[in-house]
Design a protein around this motif. Structure first.
Motif, PDB file in Angstrom:
ATOM      1  N   LEU A   4     -34.517   6.398 -51.598  1.00 27.15           N
ATOM      2  CA  LEU A   4     -33.186   5.807 -51.619  1.00 27.15           C
ATOM      3  C   LEU A   4     -32.192   6.860 -51.147  1.00 27.15           C
ATOM      4  N   THR A   5     -31.159   6.431 -50.446  1.00 28.12           N
ATOM      5  CA  THR A   5     -30.075   7.338 -50.094  1.00 28.12           C
ATOM      6  C   THR A   5     -28.819   6.896 -50.834  1.00 28.12           C
ATOM      7  N   VAL A   6     -28.128   7.857 -51.422  1.00 26.35           N
ATOM      8  CA  VAL A   6     -26.890   7.569 -52.147  1.00 26.35           C
ATOM      9  C   VAL A   6     -25.761   8.323 -51.455  1.00 26.35           C
ATOM     10  N   SER A   7     -24.931   7.584 -50.740  1.00 28.50           N
ATOM     11  CA  SER A   7     -23.778   8.155 -50.053  1.00 28.50           C
ATOM     12  C   SER A   7     -22.583   8.172 -51.003  1.00 28.50           C
ATOM     13  N   PRO A   8     -21.518   8.910 -50.680  1.00 30.61           N
ATOM     14  CA  PRO A   8     -20.390   9.041 -51.602  1.00 30.61           C
ATOM     15  C   PRO A   8     -19.792   7.723 -52.078  1.00 30.61           C
TER      16      PRO A   8
END
Length: 212
Positions: A4-8
Motif C-alpha cells: 500500500l502507498t500512503v501519500s500525505p
C-alpha cells in the motif's frame, strides 16, 4: 501480503497504519539494531517525517504492517545530505528530478511465514518490488539511500545491487554506506516475489469496509 502507498493526503484517513509503522520502526531500529533514534510513546519518528513523504507499507491480510519505507524527492531536503553527508564522496548529491530518496526501510522478519530454503524474506522482496514500482509510476528512475553493510548484502542477494556513492563509514554501532539503486522494469522483475500484489489506498479502504 500486499503493498500500500500512503501519500500525505491520506495520512489522517489511514492513521492506524501509520501508527503501526512508527511502532515497527521503533522495534527494528531501537530495540533490535540499537540505533540512536528518537523514540516516543507513538514510536520512532524524525524530522523527515514532517516533510510530507509518501510511505510504502507491506500489509498482511489481517491489516498488520510488516514492512515500511519512506520516500521523498531528492530535490528537497534529504537525509543523506543533511544528516549523513560523510557518506558522500563529494559531500553532496548530484541531484536530478528523476531521483527519489528512500529511508527508514525496515521489515519484521520474525514472521513465521515468508522465508524458506535460505531465501530472502517475502516481506523484504515485496517491499523492494513496491518501492521500485511506485518510483517508476511517479517518474523516478533512480533511488538514493543510506544503509549499512548488512543491508547492502541483502540488496546484492536480491539481484538489486547498489552503486556506492562513497566509502563505508562507522556511525554509532554500525558501518553505513550510501548508494543509488535503479528503478526500472528489469530490477522490478528480478526482485518481484511470486504472488506480488499492490493495491491503491482506495481499494484497500473498500476492502477493509467490506471485511467489517
Amino acid at each position: 501480503m500486499q503493498i500500500l502507498t500512503v501519500s500525505p493526503d491520506r495520512y489522517v484517513e489511514h492513521s492506524n497504519l501509520l501508527k503501526q509503522m512508527h511502532r515497527l520502526r521503533a522495534t527494528i531500529f531501537s530495540e533490535r539494531l540499537e540505533w540512536d533514534v528518537t523514540i516516543t510513546d507513538a514510536g520512532e519518528r524524525d524530522e523527515y517525517d514532517n516533510l510530507d513523504p509518501t510511505y510504502i507499507l507491506a500489509v498482511t491480510a489481517e491489516a498488520k504492517v510488516v514492512g515500511c519505507a519512506r520516500l521523498l524527492p531528492a530535490l528537497g531536503p534529504t537525509m543523506l545530505e543533511r544528516t549523513f553527508p560523510q557518506l558522500l564522496a563529494t559531500g553532496s548529491l548530484n541531484v536530478s528530478a528523476r531521483m527519489v530518496e528512500s529511508s527508514r526501510f525496515c521489515v519484521d522478519t520474525t514472521l513465521p511465514a515468508g522465508r524458506g530454503g535460505g531465501q530472502l524474506h517475502l516481506a523484504t522482496l515485496t517491499m523492494f518490488a513496491g518501492i521500485i514500482k511506485w518510483s517508476m509510476a511517479n517518474g523516478y528512475d533512480e533511488i538514493v539511500t543510506a544503509t549499512d553493510l548488512r543491508f547492502e548484502r541483502i540488496l546484492n542477494r536480491a539481484g538489486w545491487p547498489m552503486k556506492r556513492l562513497g566509502d563505508p563509514v562507522a556511525i554509532g554501532n554500525t558501518v553505513a554506506v550510501a548508494g543509488t539503486l535503479p528503478a526500472n522494469r528489469e530490477s522490478f522483475e528480478r526482485v518481484c516475489p511470486h504472488g506480488y500484489r499492490s493495491i491503491t489506498i482506495e481499494d484497500y479502504s473498500r476492502q477493509t469496509r467490506s471485511a467489517a
